[in-house]
Design a protein around this motif. Structure first.
Motif, PDB file in Angstrom:
ATOM      1  N   ILE A  42      18.533   8.745  54.226  1.00 10.40           N
ATOM      2  CA  ILE A  42      17.725   7.948  55.159  1.00 10.40           C
ATOM      3  C   ILE A  42      18.549   7.538  56.374  1.00 10.40           C
ATOM      4  O   ILE A  42      18.068   7.567  57.492  1.00 10.40           O
ATOM      5  N   SER A  43      19.811   7.146  56.136  1.00  4.52           N
ATOM      6  CA  SER A  43      20.685   6.762  57.247  1.00  4.52           C
ATOM      7  C   SER A  43      22.133   7.063  56.871  1.00  4.52           C
ATOM      8  O   SER A  43      22.472   7.175  55.687  1.00  4.52           O
ATOM      9  N   GLY A  44      22.988   7.203  57.880  1.00  6.81           N
ATOM     10  CA  GLY A  44      24.395   7.490  57.643  1.00  6.81           C
ATOM     11  C   GLY A  44      24.627   8.950  57.276  1.00  6.81           C
ATOM     12  O   GLY A  44      23.743   9.802  57.447  1.00  6.81           O
ATOM     13  N   LYS A  45      25.838   9.226  56.797  1.00  2.00           N
ATOM     14  CA  LYS A  45      26.213  10.590  56.418  1.00  2.00           C
ATOM     15  C   LYS A  45      26.733  10.577  54.995  1.00  2.00           C
ATOM     16  O   LYS A  45      27.601   9.773  54.646  1.00  2.00           O
ATOM     17  N   LEU A  46      26.224  11.502  54.170  1.00  2.00           N
ATOM     18  CA  LEU A  46      26.617  11.592  52.771  1.00  2.00           C
ATOM     19  C   LEU A  46      27.195  12.964  52.495  1.00  2.00           C
ATOM     20  O   LEU A  46      26.546  13.981  52.748  1.00  2.00           O
ATOM     21  N   GLU A  47      28.421  12.988  51.961  1.00  2.00           N
ATOM     22  CA  GLU A  47      29.019  14.233  51.523  1.00  2.00           C
ATOM     23  C   GLU A  47      28.628  14.435  50.063  1.00  2.00           C
ATOM     24  O   GLU A  47      28.868  13.569  49.226  1.00  2.00           O
ATOM     25  N   VAL A  48      27.994  15.573  49.775  1.00  2.00           N
ATOM     26  CA  VAL A  48      27.568  15.900  48.425  1.00  2.00           C
ATOM     27  C   VAL A  48      28.340  17.140  47.993  1.00  2.00           C
ATOM     28  O   VAL A  48      28.325  18.161  48.684  1.00  2.00           O
ATOM     29  N   THR A  49      29.008  17.019  46.839  1.00  2.00           N
ATOM     30  CA  THR A  49      29.752  18.145  46.282  1.00  2.00           C
ATOM     31  C   THR A  49      29.124  18.491  44.943  1.00  2.00           C
ATOM     32  O   THR A  49      28.976  17.626  44.078  1.00  2.00           O
ATOM     33  N   VAL A  50      28.728  19.744  44.779  1.00  2.00           N
ATOM     34  CA  VAL A  50      28.190  20.249  43.519  1.00  2.00           C
ATOM     35  C   VAL A  50      29.004  21.492  43.182  1.00  2.00           C
ATOM     36  O   VAL A  50      28.935  22.492  43.900  1.00  2.00           O
ATOM     37  N   GLU A  51      29.797  21.373  42.109  1.00  2.00           N
ATOM     38  CA  GLU A  51      30.764  22.405  41.719  1.00  2.00           C
ATOM     39  C   GLU A  51      31.652  22.722  42.912  1.00  2.00           C
ATOM     40  O   GLU A  51      32.324  21.837  43.416  1.00  2.00           O
ATOM     41  N   ASP A  52      31.636  23.950  43.424  1.00  2.00           N
ATOM     42  CA  ASP A  52      32.503  24.306  44.544  1.00  2.00           C
ATOM     43  C   ASP A  52      31.790  24.301  45.889  1.00  2.00           C
ATOM     44  O   ASP A  52      32.339  24.722  46.898  1.00  2.00           O
ATOM     45  N   GLU A  53      30.547  23.799  45.918  1.00  2.00           N
ATOM     46  CA  GLU A  53      29.798  23.707  47.179  1.00  2.00           C
ATOM     47  C   GLU A  53      29.839  22.280  47.700  1.00  2.00           C
ATOM     48  O   GLU A  53      29.644  21.325  46.956  1.00  2.00           O
ATOM     49  N   ARG A  54      30.085  22.144  49.004  1.00  2.00           N
ATOM     50  CA  ARG A  54      30.170  20.821  49.620  1.00  2.00           C
ATOM     51  C   ARG A  54      29.428  20.842  50.960  1.00  2.00           C
ATOM     52  O   ARG A  54      29.568  21.770  51.745  1.00  2.00           O
ATOM     53  N   ARG A  55      28.608  19.801  51.162  1.00  2.00           N
ATOM     54  CA  ARG A  55      27.871  19.676  52.427  1.00  2.00           C
ATOM     55  C   ARG A  55      27.898  18.224  52.878  1.00  2.00           C
ATOM     56  O   ARG A  55      27.881  17.305  52.043  1.00  2.00           O
ATOM     57  N   ILE A  56      27.886  18.020  54.189  1.00  2.00           N
ATOM     58  CA  ILE A  56      27.686  16.691  54.751  1.00  2.00           C
ATOM     59  C   ILE A  56      26.234  16.633  55.202  1.00  2.00           C
ATOM     60  O   ILE A  56      25.795  17.447  56.030  1.00  2.00           O
ATOM     61  N   LEU A  57      25.501  15.692  54.613  1.00  2.00           N
ATOM     62  CA  LEU A  57      24.074  15.553  54.900  1.00  2.00           C
ATOM     63  C   LEU A  57      23.840  14.396  55.864  1.00  2.00           C
ATOM     64  O   LEU A  57      24.435  13.319  55.720  1.00  2.00           O
ATOM     65  N   ASN A  58      22.972  14.623  56.836  1.00  2.00           N
ATOM     66  CA  ASN A  58      22.588  13.635  57.842  1.00  2.00           C
ATOM     67  C   ASN A  58      21.198  13.097  57.521  1.00  2.00           C
ATOM     68  O   ASN A  58      20.503  13.654  56.658  1.00  2.00           O
ATOM     69  N   PRO A  59      20.752  12.062  58.230  1.00  2.52           N
ATOM     70  CA  PRO A  59      19.402  11.540  57.975  1.00  2.52           C
ATOM     71  C   PRO A  59      18.347  12.645  58.020  1.00  2.52           C
ATOM     72  O   PRO A  59      18.354  13.497  58.915  1.00  2.52           O
ATOM     73  N   GLY A  60      17.499  12.659  56.993  1.00  4.19           N
ATOM     74  CA  GLY A  60      16.457  13.678  56.880  1.00  4.19           C
ATOM     75  C   GLY A  60      16.867  14.855  56.011  1.00  4.19           C
ATOM     76  O   GLY A  60      16.012  15.576  55.507  1.00  4.19           O
ATOM     77  N   ASP A  61      18.180  15.082  55.844  1.00  4.90           N
ATOM     78  CA  ASP A  61      18.654  16.159  54.981  1.00  4.90           C
ATOM     79  C   ASP A  61      18.481  15.745  53.519  1.00  4.90           C
ATOM     80  O   ASP A  61      18.427  14.551  53.197  1.00  4.90           O
ATOM     81  N   ALA A  62      18.441  16.748  52.636  1.00  6.52           N
ATOM     82  CA  ALA A  62      18.171  16.457  51.224  1.00  6.52           C
ATOM     83  C   ALA A  62      19.011  17.341  50.313  1.00  6.52           C
ATOM     84  O   ALA A  62      19.591  18.344  50.750  1.00  6.52           O
ATOM     85  N   TYR A  63      19.046  16.969  49.035  1.00  7.00           N
ATOM     86  CA  TYR A  63      19.710  17.756  48.005  1.00  7.00           C
ATOM     87  C   TYR A  63      18.831  17.769  46.760  1.00  7.00           C
ATOM     88  O   TYR A  63      18.008  16.883  46.551  1.00  7.00           O
ATOM     89  N   TYR A  64      19.034  18.799  45.929  1.00  7.27           N
ATOM     90  CA  TYR A  64      18.302  18.921  44.664  1.00  7.27           C
ATOM     91  C   TYR A  64      19.056  19.910  43.802  1.00  7.27           C
ATOM     92  O   TYR A  64      19.290  21.039  44.220  1.00  7.27           O
ATOM     93  N   PHE A  65      19.499  19.490  42.590  1.00  5.44           N
ATOM     94  CA  PHE A  65      20.292  20.367  41.741  1.00  5.44           C
ATOM     95  C   PHE A  65      20.169  19.946  40.280  1.00  5.44           C
ATOM     96  O   PHE A  65      19.685  18.861  39.966  1.00  5.44           O
ATOM     97  N   GLU A  66      20.646  20.826  39.390  1.00  3.46           N
ATOM     98  CA  GLU A  66      20.711  20.529  37.959  1.00  3.46           C
ATOM     99  C   GLU A  66      21.923  19.638  37.723  1.00  3.46           C
ATOM    100  O   GLU A  66      23.044  19.991  38.104  1.00  3.46           O
ATOM    101  N   SER A  67      21.709  18.499  37.082  1.00  2.00           N
ATOM    102  CA  SER A  67      22.756  17.485  36.935  1.00  2.00           C
ATOM    103  C   SER A  67      23.885  17.877  35.996  1.00  2.00           C
ATOM    104  O   SER A  67      24.929  17.225  35.989  1.00  2.00           O
ATOM    105  N   ARG A  68      23.714  18.940  35.210  1.00  2.00           N
ATOM    106  CA  ARG A  68      24.816  19.366  34.337  1.00  2.00           C
ATOM    107  C   ARG A  68      25.916  20.069  35.142  1.00  2.00           C
ATOM    108  O   ARG A  68      27.002  20.305  34.634  1.00  2.00           O
ATOM    109  N   ARG A  69      25.616  20.374  36.406  1.00  2.00           N
ATOM    110  CA  ARG A  69      26.640  20.924  37.291  1.00  2.00           C
ATOM    111  C   ARG A  69      27.488  19.747  37.801  1.00  2.00           C
ATOM    112  O   ARG A  69      26.940  18.746  38.267  1.00  2.00           O
ATOM    113  N   PRO A  70      28.816  19.817  37.699  1.00  2.00           N
ATOM    114  CA  PRO A  70      29.666  18.706  38.149  1.00  2.00           C
ATOM    115  C   PRO A  70      29.371  18.359  39.611  1.00  2.00           C
ATOM    116  O   PRO A  70      29.297  19.246  40.463  1.00  2.00           O
ATOM    117  N   HIS A  71      29.187  17.044  39.881  1.00  2.00           N
ATOM    118  CA  HIS A  71      28.810  16.622  41.225  1.00  2.00           C
ATOM    119  C   HIS A  71      29.432  15.280  41.589  1.00  2.00           C
ATOM    120  O   HIS A  71      29.826  14.502  40.737  1.00  2.00           O
TER     121      HIS A  71
END
Length: 182
Positions: free
Chosen positions: A132-161
């Motif tokens: 919604i606001s700010g910047k969030l770095e999301v790491t899922v296994e070996d993938e990493r993204r910096i998400l901005n407002p409006g960006d989203a994520y969705y993954f299986e939680s058994r993957r290390p995050h």
């Protein structure tokens, strides 16, 4: 956490279409004992509760796993969201009791530089969220993204995050996970 043993027993007895008198007869306890327990004027010992449940028949594990049906609240004001996190990360949950629910919805707030820890999170289920606001770095296994407002994520939680607030201002996220993990 307290359990309404009397309410639970009354719910189960009614569901089985048993009178207090019939349950007392089947279990070998007095009718007044059943009445006192159901009105929460008496707390039964584990042995007494087991004898009563044998009259249904039902085991202790099943008794404590069942939840009496009640009308669930639908709408929540901002101040009614329940804090389930610890500073510097706030997790405000929609609904105070998720027993029997398949979904958990959170309003998350990460203070600048805060993260979920060096050890990645791993649990059953799926999760997703929208920044919604700010910047969030999301790491899922070996993938990493910096998400901005409006960006989203969705993954299986058994993957290390892992989640981390990057930048100089707090980050807010609306997220959901199934099954509830907090």
């Amino acid at each position: 956490m307290s359990v309404d043993i009397g309410g639970r027993l009354r719910f189960i007895r009614a569901r089985q279409k048993l009178s207090q008198r019939e349950l007392a007869k089947r279990s070998g306890v007095t009718n007044s004992t059943i009445s006192l327990i159901e009105s929460n004027q008496m707390n039964p010992s584990v042995g007494a509760l087991k004898r009563i449940l044998d009259g249904i028949p039902m085991g202790l594990a099943e008794f404590f796993a069942l939840e009496p049906e009640s009308r669930r609240k639908i709408f929540y004001r901002a101040e009614e969201l329940i804090e389930v996190g610890k500073k510097p990360i706030s997790y405000r949950q929609v609904g105070d009791n998720l027993f029997g629910r398949a979904l958990q919805i959170l309003k998350e707030r990460y203070e600048p530089g805060s993260d979920t820890g060096r050890v990645p999170l791993v649990h059953d289920g799926e999760e997703g969220g929208v920044v919604i606001s700010g910047k969030l770095e999301v790491t899922v296994e070996d993938e990493r993204r910096i998400l901005n407002p409006g960006d989203a994520y969705y993954f299986e939680s058994r993957r290390p995050h892992r989640f981390r607030c990057v930048g100089g201002k707090a980050c807010e996220v609306i997220s959901a996970c199934t099954p509830p993990t907090f």
